[in-house]
Design an enzyme around this catalytic site. Structure first.
Site, short mmCIF file in Angstrom:
data_model
loop_
_atom_site.label_atom_id
_atom_site.label_comp_id
_atom_site.label_asym_id
_atom_site.label_seq_id
_atom_site.Cartn_x
_atom_site.Cartn_y
_atom_site.Cartn_z
N ASP A 114 -20.61 51.44 40.64
CA ASP A 114 -21.67 51.19 41.62
C ASP A 114 -21.80 49.67 41.70
O ASP A 114 -22.32 49.03 40.79
CB ASP A 114 -22.97 51.85 41.15
CG ASP A 114 -24.17 51.49 42.03
OD1 ASP A 114 -23.99 50.77 43.04
OD2 ASP A 114 -25.29 51.92 41.70
N LYS A 127 -23.43 41.05 47.79
CA LYS A 127 -23.09 42.25 48.55
C LYS A 127 -23.57 42.14 50.01
O LYS A 127 -22.97 42.71 50.91
CB LYS A 127 -23.73 43.45 47.88
CG LYS A 127 -23.33 44.80 48.47
CD LYS A 127 -23.94 45.91 47.62
CE LYS A 127 -23.63 47.29 48.16
NZ LYS A 127 -24.23 48.34 47.30
N GLU A 171 -22.56 55.73 48.79
CA GLU A 171 -23.51 55.85 47.69
C GLU A 171 -24.29 57.18 47.73
O GLU A 171 -24.42 57.85 46.70
CB GLU A 171 -24.47 54.64 47.69
CG GLU A 171 -23.76 53.38 47.22
CD GLU A 171 -24.46 52.08 47.59
OE1 GLU A 171 -25.63 52.15 48.03
OE2 GLU A 171 -23.86 51.01 47.46
N ASP A 189 -32.91 55.80 48.90
CA ASP A 189 -32.42 54.79 47.95
C ASP A 189 -33.22 53.50 48.07
O ASP A 189 -33.05 52.73 49.03
CB ASP A 189 -30.93 54.54 48.21
CG ASP A 189 -30.31 53.54 47.22
OD1 ASP A 189 -31.05 52.86 46.49
OD2 ASP A 189 -29.06 53.45 47.20
P1 ADP Z 1 -29.58 47.80 43.73
O1 ADP Z 1 -29.10 49.15 44.12
O2 ADP Z 1 -30.16 47.04 44.85
O3 ADP Z 1 -28.57 47.02 42.96
P2 ADP Z 1 -31.25 48.98 41.59
O4 ADP Z 1 -31.11 50.38 41.97
O5 ADP Z 1 -30.61 48.56 40.33
O6 ADP Z 1 -30.87 47.99 42.76
O7 ADP Z 1 -32.84 48.68 41.52
C1 ADP Z 1 -33.34 47.49 41.04
C2 ADP Z 1 -34.84 47.51 41.24
O8 ADP Z 1 -35.43 48.60 40.52
C3 ADP Z 1 -35.51 46.24 40.76
O9 ADP Z 1 -36.43 45.78 41.73
C4 ADP Z 1 -36.27 46.72 39.51
O10 ADP Z 1 -37.45 45.97 39.29
C5 ADP Z 1 -36.63 48.14 39.92
N1 ADP Z 1 -37.00 48.98 38.76
C6 ADP Z 1 -36.27 49.21 37.66
N2 ADP Z 1 -36.96 49.99 36.80
C7 ADP Z 1 -38.17 50.26 37.39
C8 ADP Z 1 -39.32 51.02 37.01
N3 ADP Z 1 -39.41 51.64 35.83
N4 ADP Z 1 -40.36 51.07 37.87
C9 ADP Z 1 -40.30 50.43 39.05
N5 ADP Z 1 -39.25 49.69 39.45
C10 ADP Z 1 -38.18 49.62 38.64
MG MG Z 2 -28.00 50.73 44.55
#
Ligand code: ADP
Ligand code: MG
Length: 618
Positions: free
Chosen positions: A23, A86, A186, A210
């Site tokens: 991912d 990205k 995704e 998402d």
């Molecule tokens: P991307 O797909 O854009 O790479 P992610 O799916 O990894 O992103 O999500 C990252 C986001 O998720 C960040 O903003 C992070 O703060 C948030 N996040 C991670 N854990 C939690 C949680 N327990 N509660 C709320 N937000 C969260």
């Molecule tokens: Mg993602």
């Protein structure tokens, strides 16, 4: 039965080669594989954590760091720290002009049409190169954790990515030394992680919500016969968990009666606040009050105030869901499953509002920031042929092509192409006045058609009589989602055309496909040298044909001694054609070419002066 897989790079056979699922996220990236218990598992190398922040930092001596270490530099060294790459993949400057201020590093382009580059120090990097650095880090972690080389991967992209963004992702993989077997959407990966779509019998309509760090997207998918069709996507490329963090920071600034401009100017303080805000947000998963201090600043927030702060943002995502349903022409009641993806869906309010909107409980059993990588690993396992229970309709296991001169295989749709797909090439005749063209369709990886599997043969009839090389025959292959191959041949000058349908998978077992792939590896060397001989021979035959035709039609142009020498050289060439020495053939072609070239020029001059003479003036 032990599966044998083939390393196409080295031609060697390996047992159980691991294909990973990746991912490649805007905020975080991660890699997963199928463990010996046949379950998907994310890789946590040496306890460094599962998530690799998608951040690259370039140090003063050219040292490159990726992930958590690089993330530290976002505040201290923003010009040399690249995040959210990205967003730039496969994009031109025109695409991003409106939000170029978002990037703290230098995004440039001299030509607004072409793809963007990023300038760090004195060096220009493409988004592909930067993504490749992240992928390399993931590959290295996987190799270290699994203690085996990792050469092949499935990489996920958002459903709304266009061809150029997908190609850029593929290229990044290649640059990182990965053979990218498949680019998967995704939302498709997420639903595979929930086991949805694995049973070819089931028909379902699902919504995948998402919410990541900086982006939001929702996809409506229709699953039928194991094929995922994207009915609609919607979203906001600048809405995500980062907005929640910013809302909390603004709240604390206000509560502590601080000057916002001053706080933002103090990079260290604003970074601390931002991290604290993220901590608070995550803490609401298991507590309802957050109460901490940074120096003299009170960082206090309770869950219900937090929910008030983010309510408008969450409502915005619900509006996107509404639009997606409208575009997909389905309503809430027709959605069979709702899947939550992205770290920000851990927020209770998000889950609650999404469930309310769709009128059903949402799937959140699988870790939302791992679910896409886990699904990619399942897809990789399917491609590796480890899941005989799953029909793989959406990829061609063997190349499809037609026979060209000398019995060579000319591939039109390469193996592993995603289905549905179409491709075409243009051909012409090799003989003057040729009115029919035999089109023989084959499947397989060998260079000679006789080693491949013949699928069909037909004749394109009624090509108007023209000199060799004049007709333009387009051959188009269209492989649809059901695995039916439609072959269309059309002569463009006259419009004559013919079409047939075949089913390439009909009457061939998985084992036979595997055997054909193995054979192509075993014979790769021989095939290449045979192909070269045949190509040389075909070129020689064409040359003999053209020169003999020239002698017949233009005898008055050349002297008797020239004719004699030409015939001699033709004789030499014809002799080499019977042998298998491609160098001898090329040498004879070159000699004949060299000797006869002036004739053609003479003919050209003559034609021009005749034309001039014909133009009478006055
Ligand atoms: P991307 O797909 O854009 O790479 P992610 O799916 O990894 O992103 O999500 C990252 C986001 O998720 C960040 O903003 C992070 O703060 C948030 N996040 C991670 N854990 C939690 C949680 N327990 N509660 C709320 N937000 C969260
Ligand atoms: Mg993602």
């Amino acid at each position: 039965m032990a599966k044998v897989s083939i390393n196409l790079a080295t031609g060697s056979l390996q047992k159980e080669e691991i294909i990973v699922g990746i991912d490649l996220g805007t905020t975080n990236s991660l890699v997963a594989f199928i463990n010996p218990d046949k379950n998907p598992q994310v890789i946590n190398d040496a306890g460094k954590g599962v998530l690799v922040p998608s951040v690259v930092h370039f140090g003063p001596a050219g040292e490159i760091s990726v992930g958590n270490e690089a993330k530290e530099y976002l505040i201290t060294d923003p010009q040399n720290t690249v995040f959210s790459v990205k967003r730039l993949l496969g994009r031109s400057y025109n695409d991003i002009e409106n939000y170029k201020d978002f990037f703290s590093y230098k995004v440039i382009d001299d030509n607004t049409e072409s793809l963007v580059k990023i300038k760090v120090g004195d060096t220009f990097y493409t988004p592909i190169e930067l993504s490749a650095l992240i992928l390399k880090e993931l590959k290295a972690r996987a190799e270290h954790a699994l203690k085996t080389p990792v050469n092949r991967a499935v990489i996920t992209v958002p459903a709304y990515f266009n061809d150029s963004q997908r190609q850029a992702t593929r290229d990044a993989g290649k640059l990182a030394g990965l053979d990218v077997l498949r680019i998967v959407n995704e939302p498709t990966a997420a639903s595979l992680a929930y086991g949805i779509g694995l049973n070819p019998e089931e028909t379902k309509t699902i919504a995948v919500y998402d919410l990541g760090g900086g982006t939001f997207d929702v996809s409506i998918l229709q699953i039928q016969n194991g094929i995922f069709e994207v009915l609609a996507t919607n979203g906001d490329t600048f809405l995500g968990g980062d907005d929640f963090d910013r809302a909390i920071v603004d709240y604390w600034i206000e509560k502590n009666q601080l000057n916002k401009a001053e706080v933002l100017a103090d990079t260290s303080l604003s970074q601390q606040l931002r991290l604290k805000a993220e901590e608070a947000k995550k803490a609401f998963a298991y507590q309802s009050l957050f109460n901490e201090k940074i120096g003299e600043i009170w960082c206090t927030l309770d869950r219900s105030s937090f929910e008030e702060l983010i309510l408008a943002k969450v409502q915005q995502t619900i509006a996107c869901c509404q639009n997606a349903l409208k575009d997909a022409k389905v309503d809430q009641s027709q959605i069979d499953e709702v899947i939550m993806v992205g770290g920000s869906t851990r927020t209770a309010l998000v889950k609650k509002m999404v469930a309310e909107f769709f009128g059903r409980p949402v799937h959140d059993e699988v870790n939302p920031d791992e679910v896409v990588a886990l699904g990619a690993a399942i897809q990789a396992d399917v491609l590796a042929g480890n899941r005989s229970d799953i029909l793989l309709l959406d990829v061609t296991p063997l190349s499809l092509g037609i026979e060209t001169m000398g019995g060579l295989m000319d591939v039109i749709i390469p193996r592993n192409s995603k289905v549905p797909t179409k491709a075409g090439r243009q051909y012409t005749t090799s003989v003057d006045g040729q009115v029919n063209m035999k089109i023989a369709v084959y499947q397989g990886e060998r260079d000679l058609v006789k080693e491949n599997r013949k699928l069909a043969e037909f004749n394109l009839k009624g090509i108007p009589s023209m000199p060799a090389g004049f007709p333009k025959v387009d051959i188009n292959f269209l492989l649809n989602a059901d695995g039916i191959l439609k072959i269309q041949a059309i002569e463009l000058r006259s419009g004559v055309k013919q079409e047939i349908d075949v089913k390439p998978t009909y009457g061939i077992t998985d084992d036979q496909v595997e055997q054909m792939l193995l054979d192509s590896i075993t014979h790769a060397k021989d095939d290449v040298s045979q192909r070269m001989v045949i190509e040389a021979r075909t070129e020689g035959e064409q040359m003999v044909y053209t020169v003999e035709r020239f002698l017949k039609n233009n005898s008055s142009f050349i002297s008797e001694s020239e004719t004699a020498e030409t015939l001699k050289l033709i004789g030499v060439l014809k002799n080499t054609l019977n042998g298998g020495d491609k160098d001898a053939i090329h040498k004879a072609i070159d000699e004949l070419n060299e000797f006869t070239r002036p004739f053609a020029e003479r003919l050209m001059d003559e034609a021009i002066s005749t034309a001039m003479k014909g133009k009478s003036i006055g």
